[in-house]
Scaffold this motif. Structure first.
Motif, PDB file in Angstrom:
ATOM      1  N   ALA A 273       0.426  -1.109  -0.452  1.00  0.00           N
ATOM      2  CA  ALA A 273       0.041  -0.276   0.019  1.00  0.00           C
ATOM      3  C   ALA A 273       1.053   1.116   0.109  1.00  0.00           C
ATOM      4  O   ALA A 273       0.421   2.263  -0.599  1.00  0.00           O
ATOM      5  N   LYS A 274       2.327   1.548   0.522  1.00  0.00           N
ATOM      6  CA  LYS A 274       2.987   2.427   0.440  1.00  0.00           C
ATOM      7  C   LYS A 274       2.982   2.782  -0.708  1.00  0.00           C
ATOM      8  O   LYS A 274       3.315   4.372  -0.823  1.00  0.00           O
TER       9      LYS A 274
ATOM     10  N   LEU B 144      -2.675   7.751  -6.333  1.00  0.00           N
ATOM     11  CA  LEU B 144      -4.293   7.240  -6.116  1.00  0.00           C
ATOM     12  C   LEU B 144      -4.642   8.614  -7.184  1.00  0.00           C
ATOM     13  O   LEU B 144      -5.877   7.954  -7.449  1.00  0.00           O
TER      14      LEU B 144
ATOM     15  N   PRO C  91      -3.216  -4.179  -1.369  1.00  0.00           N
ATOM     16  CA  PRO C  91      -3.547  -3.140  -1.698  1.00  0.00           C
ATOM     17  C   PRO C  91      -4.164  -2.640  -2.574  1.00  0.00           C
ATOM     18  O   PRO C  91      -4.468  -1.401  -2.959  1.00  0.00           O
TER      19      PRO C  91
ATOM     20  N   SER D 111      -3.846  -1.960   5.517  1.00  0.00           N
ATOM     21  CA  SER D 111      -3.829  -1.501   4.220  1.00  0.00           C
ATOM     22  C   SER D 111      -4.317  -0.418   3.901  1.00  0.00           C
ATOM     23  O   SER D 111      -3.617   0.752   3.638  1.00  0.00           O
TER      24      SER D 111
ATOM     25  N   VAL E  58      -2.745   3.794   3.402  1.00  0.00           N
ATOM     26  CA  VAL E  58      -2.907   4.824   2.512  1.00  0.00           C
ATOM     27  C   VAL E  58      -3.914   6.077   2.723  1.00  0.00           C
ATOM     28  O   VAL E  58      -3.408   7.825   2.387  1.00  0.00           O
TER      29      VAL E  58
ATOM     30  N   LEU F  42       1.040   3.283  -2.791  1.00  0.00           N
ATOM     31  CA  LEU F  42      -0.282   4.145  -3.270  1.00  0.00           C
ATOM     32  C   LEU F  42      -0.474   5.356  -3.116  1.00  0.00           C
ATOM     33  O   LEU F  42      -1.290   5.480  -1.756  1.00  0.00           O
ATOM     34  N   THR F  43       0.628   6.752  -3.270  1.00  0.00           N
ATOM     35  CA  THR F  43       0.984   8.119  -2.759  1.00  0.00           C
ATOM     36  C   THR F  43      -0.549   8.554  -3.136  1.00  0.00           C
ATOM     37  O   THR F  43      -1.274   8.344  -3.892  1.00  0.00           O
TER      38      THR F  43
ATOM     39  N   ASN G 285      -2.335   9.141   4.819  1.00  0.00           N
ATOM     40  CA  ASN G 285      -1.790  10.315   3.764  1.00  0.00           C
ATOM     41  C   ASN G 285      -1.955  11.500   3.605  1.00  0.00           C
ATOM     42  O   ASN G 285      -1.965  12.297   3.110  1.00  0.00           O
TER      43      ASN G 285
END
Ligand code: CP
Length: 306
Positions: free
Chosen positions: A7-8, A15, A137, A173, A177, A10-11, A180
């Motif tokens: 998942a990291k 996204l 993710p 996950s 996300v 998916l900034t 952020n």
């Protein structure tokens, strides 16, 4: 991003692009002309789905996404039993073989971390479709897309996660996300045995993201914008007598904000009663359908960035 394993990756920037593309595909799928246009995009690509654990949504929506983009699909839905893994083949050797048959490989496995090993050995994109109690993710991708569509924003939201937070990979996950986005806070509702993992709580502390833990679901839902509920992961329990402890039913709905959303990665067992389904805030079936659009966007991203 060559592969999607965690998942990291998916900034918010990644996204945002994926969600925009998902919206574009959603619109095109509404008309016969649009569907035809989509089928002409990737007629030369083949996607392999290797599922060593059961799945309905993740496997079928990846396959539907690939086919809607004109791709071919090769699949093994019970790879633990019917692939050569049972003869002792390593995941590395399996992907070295399958990359000769397909241009991307989607893998679900009971072992945490095994999809990283597959990606390290693969010259074609590998997508993590769920690895043990590790990560999921693409579920986080469809969850964020659903929150954005249902709530109109990804900022300033209180996200309540409840149920089996110890063994559920979707919550792990999604927490990464959502942390952020500006102003996110979390409320974790579970029994003491099923609490969110210390690694995720440490990450939230490091990022300065507020979270609380409680077992009072009725009080917690009062401030929640997103109620993300999960089932007890019976297949991963060392102690089979454990109970999830909480149920979302019509009485809990009375305490929820009028503008909020109820989500669940599904399958639902008994932790959300059927009576909740007709409430307009219950978005879990819309959420599952969103999986196709975001997975189309993801396949496009992986192929167009190669
Ligand atoms: N949400 C989810 O991962 O569902 P499946 O197990 O059916 O793929």
């Amino acid at each position: 991003m060559d592969h999607l394993v965690a998942a990291k990756q998916l900034t918010p920037e990644v996204l945002s692009g994926l969600m925009q593309k998902a919206e574009e595909y959603r619109k095109l799928l509404e008309t016969p002309e649009g569907r035809k246009q989509l089928r002409e995009l990737y007629p030369d690509k083949v996607v392999a789905t290797l599922f060593y654990e059961p799945s309905t949504r993740t496997r079928l929506s990846h396959e539907s996404a690939a086919q809607r983009l004109g791709m071919g699909v090769v699949s093994t839905e019970n790879a633990a039993e019917f692939s050569s893994a049972i003869k002792g083949e390593t995941i590395e050797d399996t992907v070295r073989v399958v990359c000769g048959y397909a241009d991307a490989i989607v893998i679900r496995h009971k072992e945490t971390g095994i999809v990283d090993r597959a990606a390290a050995a693969s010259p074609v994109p590998v997508i993590n479709a769920g690895d043990g109690t590790g990560e999921h993710p693409t579920q986080a991708l469809l969850d964020v897309y659903t929150i954005w569509r249902e709530m109109g924003t990804l900022e300033g939201l209180n996200v309540l996660m409840g149920g089996d937070l110890a063994h559920g990979r979707t919550v792990r996950s999604l927490a990464q996300v959502m942390s952020n986005y500006k102003g996110t806070s979390f409320t974790f509702v579970s029994t003491p045995q099923l609490q969110m993992g210390d690694d995720i709580k440490a990450l939230l502390k490091e990022r300065g993201v507020a979270f609380t833990e409680t077992d009072d679901v009725n009080e917690a839902v009062k401030q929640a914008d997103v109620v993300y509920w999960t089932r007890l992961q019976k297949e991963r329990l060392e102690d089979p007598t454990l109970e999830a402890g909480f149920v979302i039913d019509e009485s809990v709905l009375q305490n929820m904000k009028e503008k909020s959303v109820i989500m669940h990665p599904l399958p639902r067992v008994s932790e959300i009663t059927a009576g909740v389904d007709i409430d307009p805030r219950a978005a879990y079936f819309r959420q599952s359908h969103n999986g196709v659009y975001v997975r189309m966007a993801l396949l496009d991203y992986l192929f167009s960035h190669k």
